[in-house]
Design an enzyme around this catalytic site. Structure first.
Site, mmCIF file in Angstrom:
data_model
loop_
_atom_site.group_PDB
_atom_site.id
_atom_site.type_symbol
_atom_site.label_atom_id
_atom_site.label_comp_id
_atom_site.label_asym_id
_atom_site.label_seq_id
_atom_site.Cartn_x
_atom_site.Cartn_y
_atom_site.Cartn_z
ATOM 1 N N GLY A 98 42.749 74.862 59.352
ATOM 2 C CA GLY A 98 43.854 74.360 60.163
ATOM 3 C C GLY A 98 43.245 73.553 61.294
ATOM 4 C CG HIS A 99 40.753 70.892 60.769
ATOM 5 N ND1 HIS A 99 39.856 70.141 60.070
ATOM 6 C CD2 HIS A 99 40.328 72.187 60.651
ATOM 7 C CE1 HIS A 99 38.927 70.937 59.537
ATOM 8 N NE2 HIS A 99 39.211 72.179 59.876
ATOM 9 C CE LYS A 116 36.028 73.110 61.657
ATOM 10 N NZ LYS A 116 36.288 74.348 62.407
ATOM 11 C CG ASP A 146 40.142 78.404 64.000
ATOM 12 O OD1 ASP A 146 40.487 77.547 63.169
ATOM 13 O OD2 ASP A 146 40.329 79.625 63.850
ATOM 14 C CE LYS A 172 39.642 67.157 72.695
ATOM 15 N NZ LYS A 172 39.341 68.027 73.837
ATOM 16 C CD GLN A 183 36.932 76.606 55.638
ATOM 17 O OE1 GLN A 183 36.323 75.917 54.846
ATOM 18 N NE2 GLN A 183 38.219 76.491 55.799
HETATM 19 P P1 GDP Z 1 39.473 73.307 64.164
HETATM 20 O O1 GDP Z 1 39.845 74.204 63.040
HETATM 21 O O2 GDP Z 1 38.008 73.377 64.479
HETATM 22 O O3 GDP Z 1 39.936 71.894 64.003
HETATM 23 O O4 GDP Z 1 40.221 73.905 65.451
HETATM 24 P P2 GDP Z 1 41.747 74.416 65.533
HETATM 25 O O5 GDP Z 1 42.637 73.233 65.608
HETATM 26 O O6 GDP Z 1 42.030 75.431 64.495
HETATM 27 O O7 GDP Z 1 41.717 75.219 66.890
HETATM 28 C C1 GDP Z 1 41.362 74.608 68.088
HETATM 29 C C2 GDP Z 1 42.517 74.809 69.083
HETATM 30 O O8 GDP Z 1 42.077 74.480 70.381
HETATM 31 C C3 GDP Z 1 43.685 73.875 68.816
HETATM 32 O O9 GDP Z 1 44.856 74.491 69.246
HETATM 33 C C4 GDP Z 1 43.360 72.658 69.682
HETATM 34 O O10 GDP Z 1 44.514 71.917 70.061
HETATM 35 C C5 GDP Z 1 42.751 73.321 70.862
HETATM 36 N N1 GDP Z 1 41.691 72.545 71.555
HETATM 37 C C6 GDP Z 1 40.759 71.720 71.018
HETATM 38 N N2 GDP Z 1 39.912 71.280 71.966
HETATM 39 C C7 GDP Z 1 40.319 71.846 73.131
HETATM 40 C C8 GDP Z 1 39.822 71.810 74.476
HETATM 41 O O11 GDP Z 1 38.816 71.174 74.784
HETATM 42 N N3 GDP Z 1 40.521 72.548 75.399
HETATM 43 C C9 GDP Z 1 41.617 73.298 75.074
HETATM 44 N N4 GDP Z 1 42.222 73.990 76.044
HETATM 45 N N5 GDP Z 1 42.104 73.345 73.827
HETATM 46 C C10 GDP Z 1 41.454 72.646 72.870
HETATM 47 P P1 IMO Z 2 38.973 75.901 60.236
HETATM 48 O O1 IMO Z 2 38.553 74.737 59.378
HETATM 49 C C1 IMO Z 2 38.728 80.159 61.086
HETATM 50 C C2 IMO Z 2 38.097 82.852 57.685
HETATM 51 C C3 IMO Z 2 39.242 83.794 57.404
HETATM 52 C C4 IMO Z 2 38.464 84.982 56.873
HETATM 53 C C5 IMO Z 2 37.365 84.314 56.059
HETATM 54 C C6 IMO Z 2 37.661 84.205 54.565
HETATM 55 O O2 IMO Z 2 40.342 75.795 60.775
HETATM 56 O O3 IMO Z 2 37.935 76.194 61.275
HETATM 57 P P2 IMO Z 2 39.304 82.599 53.197
HETATM 58 O O4 IMO Z 2 40.784 82.430 53.266
HETATM 59 O O5 IMO Z 2 38.528 81.348 53.453
HETATM 60 O O6 IMO Z 2 38.835 83.289 51.948
HETATM 61 O O7 IMO Z 2 38.970 83.641 54.387
HETATM 62 O O8 IMO Z 2 37.205 83.022 56.601
HETATM 63 N N1 IMO Z 2 38.480 81.410 57.752
HETATM 64 C C7 IMO Z 2 38.612 80.727 58.887
HETATM 65 N N2 IMO Z 2 38.547 81.123 60.165
HETATM 66 N N3 IMO Z 2 38.919 78.866 60.800
HETATM 67 C C8 IMO Z 2 38.957 78.436 59.530
HETATM 68 O O9 IMO Z 2 39.043 77.129 59.195
HETATM 69 C C9 IMO Z 2 38.852 79.390 58.496
HETATM 70 N N4 IMO Z 2 38.879 79.328 57.150
HETATM 71 C C10 IMO Z 2 38.637 80.560 56.700
HETATM 72 O O10 IMO Z 2 39.957 84.109 58.573
HETATM 73 O O11 IMO Z 2 37.851 85.676 57.930
HETATM 74 MG MG MG Z 3 41.179 75.740 62.612
#
Ligand code: GDP
Ligand code: IMO
Ligand code: MG
Length: 428
Positions: free
Chosen positions: A40-41, A16, A13, A18, A223
């Site tokens: 979840g991206h 990535k 999270d 973005k 991840q």
């Molecule tokens: P990913 O899994 O690495 O793609 O990241 P996620 O989408 O799960 O989580 C990142 C969260 O931070 C999302 O809600 C994005 O919209 C938000 N986000 C990404 N870059 C920034 C940033 O530079 N500033 C802020 N405030 N939010 C951001």
């Molecule tokens: P993105 O791509 C954050 C974590 C779960 C748990 C562990 C194992 O959005 O960054 P799983 O369901 O994969 O067997 O869970 O890994 N986990 C993540 N945490 N971002 C993710 O993906 C994740 N995918 C799995 O919360 O701790």
């Molecule tokens: Mg994510």
């Protein structure tokens, strides 16, 4: 730069999605390479907020071809749902392709994921319950079904016939659960196969053709390295390899074909799920970061644990993955704090250690050594260049760069795709 890898350097999270969307504006191909719908991206544009679980984050760029690579374990029901949701929002998916070699999440995988978690009790991993562990285990045990299998109903039924008997045995005798029906499942998955038919391809050849043609290719990791099955905080990890090497494998790209590896790191740290987290905050500052950063899981909605930037971990993940550049995301979330901290060392039993320990019980009790930096009382969300960042903010970025020994080339200052400052690294 023809082939760029974008991976997460912490516990996921990082933002990535973005960065992939930004790169997809110039790229010809984006490939999701590992994990599954546990990811979840998020991408935020003028059209609104999009959350991708299986579809590559380049899909909002009409010129970009998007590929779900062989390394992804794919839940066809969720993929079809994601495609439908995009169509409802007027997004074209005709540029999407799915690898014929991707393994499939079957109905028993999420069921077993939940049952196994329940059985772990206090030692639960905190999985996303998307069936990842059981599906990747089947892949390794060579009893998995792949996209190519569900594309042919007769073949599907034969394969399932062999596998389901064993799964039902496990469900009924070990867990006291009802058996799953072969005919119903075969029919359902044959329908998924039909729904996905226009998208199925031998995607590794498409990727190699793109590389031969010299066009820009982006590999999207899901991840992050600390969740890696080999180098992460085992057993509190996912079941695939989110490393640079792992995503090469999942995309069908050779290591020698990669030109650029970007590690995405938050300017602080978060973790969702259980396991070690040396810099975790349990106080009001942690809660402030959670609220300001909207740190709630994209896939599960769970509150994320928050803490300070861990340079020991970050240096470890940067080194192991040959990270050429760091994208420092969510920098704006630290705006307004009186001071900010960076973990620069670990101590274990009074001794300094230089990297995350292999044994989880040790990792869980390392003491972080912090250095403190003054905060900046300036809203950075409107920054368009590094010069717009206050001096103290720039000092914080410089310090991270120094500790990681990798240039920070992007600084995220908000969720919107426009809120990304490009930073030219100082000459070495
Ligand atoms: P990913 O899994 O690495 O793609 O990241 P996620 O989408 O799960 O989580 C990142 C969260 O931070 C999302 O809600 C994005 O919209 C938000 N986000 C990404 N870059 C920034 C940033 O530079 N500033 C802020 N405030 N939010 C951001
Ligand atoms: P993105 O791509 C954050 C974590 C779960 C748990 C562990 C194992 O959005 O960054 P799983 O369901 O994969 O067997 O869970 O890994 N986990 C993540 N945490 N971002 C993710 O993906 C994740 N995918 C799995 O919360 O701790
Ligand atoms: Mg994510």
């Amino acid at each position: 730069m023809p082939v760029t890898i974008i991976i997460g350097g912490q516990w996921g999270d990082e933002g990535k999605g973005k960065l992939v969307d930004i790169f997809a504006g110039q790229a010809d191909v984006v490939i999701r390479a590992n994990g599954g719908a546990n990811a979840g991206h998020t991408v935020v544009t003028d059209q609104g907020t999009f959350k991708f679980h299986l579809i590559p984050s380049g899909i909002l760029r009409p010129e970009c071809r998007c590929i779900v690579g062989a390394g992804v374990v794919l839940d066809p029901r969720l993929l079809l749902q994601e495609i439908d949701e995009l169509h409802e929002r007027g997004i074209d998916t005709s540029n999407l392709r799915v690898s014929s070699r991707s393994h499939i999440v079957m109905p028993y995988h999420p069921i077993l994921d939940r049952l196994e978690e329940d059985e772990r009790g206090d030692n639960k991993i905190g999985t996303t319950q998307r069936g990842m562990g059981p599906a990747f285990a089947d892949k390794a045990a060579r009893v998995g079904l792949r996209i190519a299998d569900i594309a042919d109903p007769e073949h599907l039924r034969d394969r399932l016939d062999a596998v389901l008997a064993e799964k039902n045995q496990l469900l009924t005798t070990r867990y006291g659960q009802p058996a799953l029906d072969l005919a119903e499942m075969s029919e359902q998955y044959a329908a998924y196969g039909e729904g996905l038919a226009p998208y199925i391809a031998d995607t590794e050849l498409m990727v190699q053709d793109a590389i031969d043609a010299g066009v820009d290719v982006v590999i999207e990791g899901a991840q992050a390295v600390m969740l890696d099955i080999d180098y992460g905080s085992y057993p509190f990890v996912t079941s695939s390899s989110p490393t640079a090497a792992g995503v090469c494998q999942g995309a069908g790209v050779a290591p020698t074909q990669v030109d650029r590896i970007i590690g995405v790191y938050k300017a602080y740290a978060t973790r969702v799920g259980e396991g070690a987290f040396p810099t975790e905050l349990h106080d009001a500052t942690g809660a402030h970061i959670r609220e300001r950063g909207k740190e709630y899981g994209t896939t599960t909605g769970r509150p994320r644990r928050t803490g300070w930037f861990d340079a020991v971990q970050a240096r470890y993940t940067a080194r192991l993955n040959g990270v050429d550049e760091v994208a420092l995301a969510k920098f704006d979330v630290l705006d307004g704090l009186d001071s900010v901290r960076i973990c620069t060392g670990y101590r274990l039993d009074g001794k300094e250690i230089l990297s995350p320990p292999a044994r989880i019980s040790d990792y869980g009790r390392v003491e972080p050594v912090f250095e403190e930096w003054p905060g900046w009382n300036v809203d950075t969300t409107g920054a368009e260049s590094v010069d717009d960042l206050p001096i103290r903010a720039r000092q914080y970025v410089n310090r991270i760069e120094e500790l990681l020994n990798v240039p920070v080339t992007y600084v995220g200052v908000g969720p919107h795709r426009r809120q990304m400052v490009t930073r030219v690294a100082p000459a070495a």
